[in-house]
Design a protein around this motif. Structure first.
Motif, mmCIF file in Angstrom:
data_model
loop_
_atom_site.group_PDB
_atom_site.id
_atom_site.type_symbol
_atom_site.label_atom_id
_atom_site.label_comp_id
_atom_site.label_asym_id
_atom_site.label_seq_id
_atom_site.Cartn_x
_atom_site.Cartn_y
_atom_site.Cartn_z
ATOM 1 N N HIS A 48 21.290 -83.560 -16.375
ATOM 2 C CA HIS A 48 22.548 -82.902 -16.715
ATOM 3 C C HIS A 48 22.704 -82.453 -18.164
ATOM 4 C CE1 HIS A 48 23.908 -84.045 -12.760
ATOM 5 N NE2 HIS A 48 23.675 -85.315 -13.022
ATOM 6 N N TYR A 50 20.638 -80.898 -20.449
ATOM 7 C CA TYR A 50 20.074 -79.639 -20.937
ATOM 8 C C TYR A 50 19.896 -78.684 -19.768
ATOM 9 C CZ TYR A 50 19.011 -82.704 -24.847
ATOM 10 O OH TYR A 50 19.114 -83.593 -25.870
ATOM 11 N N GLU A 51 20.338 -77.451 -19.970
ATOM 12 C CA GLU A 51 20.203 -76.484 -18.890
ATOM 13 C C GLU A 51 18.875 -75.754 -18.984
ATOM 14 O OE1 GLU A 51 23.511 -74.041 -18.039
ATOM 15 O OE2 GLU A 51 24.923 -75.699 -18.156
ATOM 16 N N GLN A 77 24.528 -80.582 -23.371
ATOM 17 C CA GLN A 77 25.876 -80.172 -22.999
ATOM 18 C C GLN A 77 26.769 -81.405 -22.927
ATOM 19 O OE1 GLN A 77 26.819 -76.989 -22.685
ATOM 20 N NE2 GLN A 77 24.735 -76.416 -23.233
#
Length: 153
Positions: A48, A50-51, A77
């Motif tokens: 969840h 880092y995209e 994030q």
């Protein structure tokens, strides 16, 4: 310890924390609880934080006479701590598995297995998990996730 936020590093972290807990004299069951909590925290970072970009997670240990504190941090994030806490809840046994909430189970496990959990989301997310060596030393108010947030305008 700073490692890439990739699944292949979660096992390395688990083994390291397990070795530290063993050195401190934790029971087998407590070591297993610590390992599960640490894996859940690291998996949250991997899945969840880092995209698109590659990120890192930082793991730190506070070794004390009466407890072990494990910190898992990322600079990805930032999730709202209030939203995270709202998604944490007991698993309802009267509902079929298909109706259980998807999010929050990892934090629920961490909160259940550890004696004290603190989350800070000033810049990324930092979770500090504490396990006391002797069960009699668990703080009365330790049940529940405490949060520190900073509103950035």
């Amino acid at each position: 310890m700073k490692v890439p936020a990739k699944p292949e590093y979660v096992g390395v972290i688990r083994l390291t924390i397990s070795g530290i807990a063993n050195r401190l004299g934790y029971t087998y069951d407590d070591i297993e609880d610590i390992k599960i909590a640490v894996v859940e925290a690291c998996t949250n970072v991997v899945n969840h934080a880092y995209e698109a970009e590659e990120g890192q997670m930082t793991i730190g240990c506070g070794v004390y006479e009466d407890r072990l504190e494990v910190m898992v941090a990322d600079r990805g994030q930032s999730a709202s701590v209030d939203v995270l806490k709202d998604n944490v809840g007991p698993i309802s046994t009267d509902k079929p598995v298909t109706q259980l909430k998807e999010g929050g189970l990892g934090l629920f496990l961490i909160d259940t297995l550890m004696d004290k959990v603190e989350i800070n989301n000033d810049n990324g997310v930092i979770i500090i998990m504490t396990k006391f060596l002797q069960r009699g030393e668990v703080e009365q108010n330790a049940g529940g996730i405490s949060a520190t947030t900073t509103d950035r305008q």
